[in-house]
Design an enzyme around this catalytic site. Sequence first.
Site, short mmCIF file in Angstrom:
data_model
loop_
_atom_site.label_atom_id
_atom_site.label_comp_id
_atom_site.label_asym_id
_atom_site.label_seq_id
_atom_site.Cartn_x
_atom_site.Cartn_y
_atom_site.Cartn_z
N ASP A 189 -70.42 4.34 30.44
CA ASP A 189 -70.66 2.94 30.07
C ASP A 189 -71.16 2.84 28.64
OD1 ASP A 189 -70.21 2.57 32.74
OD2 ASP A 189 -72.19 1.75 33.20
N HIS A 220 -66.89 -3.42 30.60
CA HIS A 220 -68.34 -3.44 30.82
C HIS A 220 -68.93 -4.64 30.06
CE1 HIS A 220 -72.04 -1.56 32.09
NE2 HIS A 220 -72.48 -1.32 30.88
N HIS A 280 -73.51 7.55 29.98
CA HIS A 280 -73.39 6.61 28.86
C HIS A 280 -72.91 7.29 27.58
CE1 HIS A 280 -76.05 4.81 31.81
NE2 HIS A 280 -75.65 3.64 31.35
N HIS A 294 -72.65 -6.75 26.55
CA HIS A 294 -73.74 -6.15 27.32
C HIS A 294 -74.89 -7.10 27.60
CE1 HIS A 294 -76.04 -2.87 29.12
NE2 HIS A 294 -74.89 -2.22 29.15
ZN LIG Z 1 -74.38 -0.65 30.31
#
Ligand SMILES: [Zn+2]
Length: 229
Positions: free
Chosen positions: A45, A96, A190, A100
Site C-alpha cells: 500500500d 488505495h 507498504h 490517502h
Molecule cells: Zn495506506
Amino acid sequence: MKYLIVLFILVLIYLFYTVLPSLYFKFMYKLKRKENGSTIYLTFDDGPSNEYTEVLLDVLKKYDVKASFFCVANFAKENENIIKRMNKEGHLVGLHSLKHDNAYLMDIFKTNKDFKNSIEIMKSLGKDIVYYRPPWGDLNLASLFNIRKYNLKLVLWNVMAEDWEGDTTAFDIEVKLLRRIKGGDIICLHDGRGENEAPKRTIEALDKVIPILLGKGFKFETVDKYYEK
Ligand SMILES: [Zn+2]
C-alpha cells in the site's frame, strides 16, 4: 437534555455511517481467511514512491515473485513509469484511494469524488481498477456504495508487520513476517509513506524473508488468484 438527545443521534448516525461498516468488514475478512497450503499474497500500500518502489520491484524480480500494489492514484499519476513497470513485470495494480484520506472523516460527496477521480486517473494510466483497499481498511456507507457502483472487489488483509512504524527495524519486520505468515494469507506491507524511511526497512526485510519462504515451499501469487479460488 435536548442537546444530549441531538448529540446521541449524531453519534448514532456516525456509528452507522462509518464505524460499524469498518469493523464489520475487518471482522468478516478474518473469518473469510482461506487456508490454502502453500500460496501467499504479498500486497503493498501507499505507493508508488519514486524513492522505494523500484527498489522493491528489483527485489521481487530477483526472486521472480509477483505481488499486488494498492496505489494511491495521485502518487500513480506522478510515477507513470513505475505503473508501466509493474504491468510489464506481471504485478497487479489495485487502488488505495485518491490521496490517502480516511473514510472516517469523509462525507458522502467527498467519498464519491475520491472514487470517481481516482478511478479516472488510473484509467488514464491504462488501468481498469478491479481491486480496492481503503486507507487503514476504513470504510463508510458511501465507500460501500461506490465499491458496488464501480464493481470493485474489496481487499483487506490477514497479516501485517507494523512496517510503517518509525522505530521498528528490518529485523523486527523479518521476525514478525516469518512468525505470522501461514498459507492462504494476504500480507499487507507498504512501499510508500510511513515514518522515518519505513519502506526501506520493509524492502530490506523482504530480501531476507522471500528466499526463506520460497525455501519452505510457499508460492507467491497476485490477489486476483485469491478470488478465483
Ligand atoms: Zn495506506
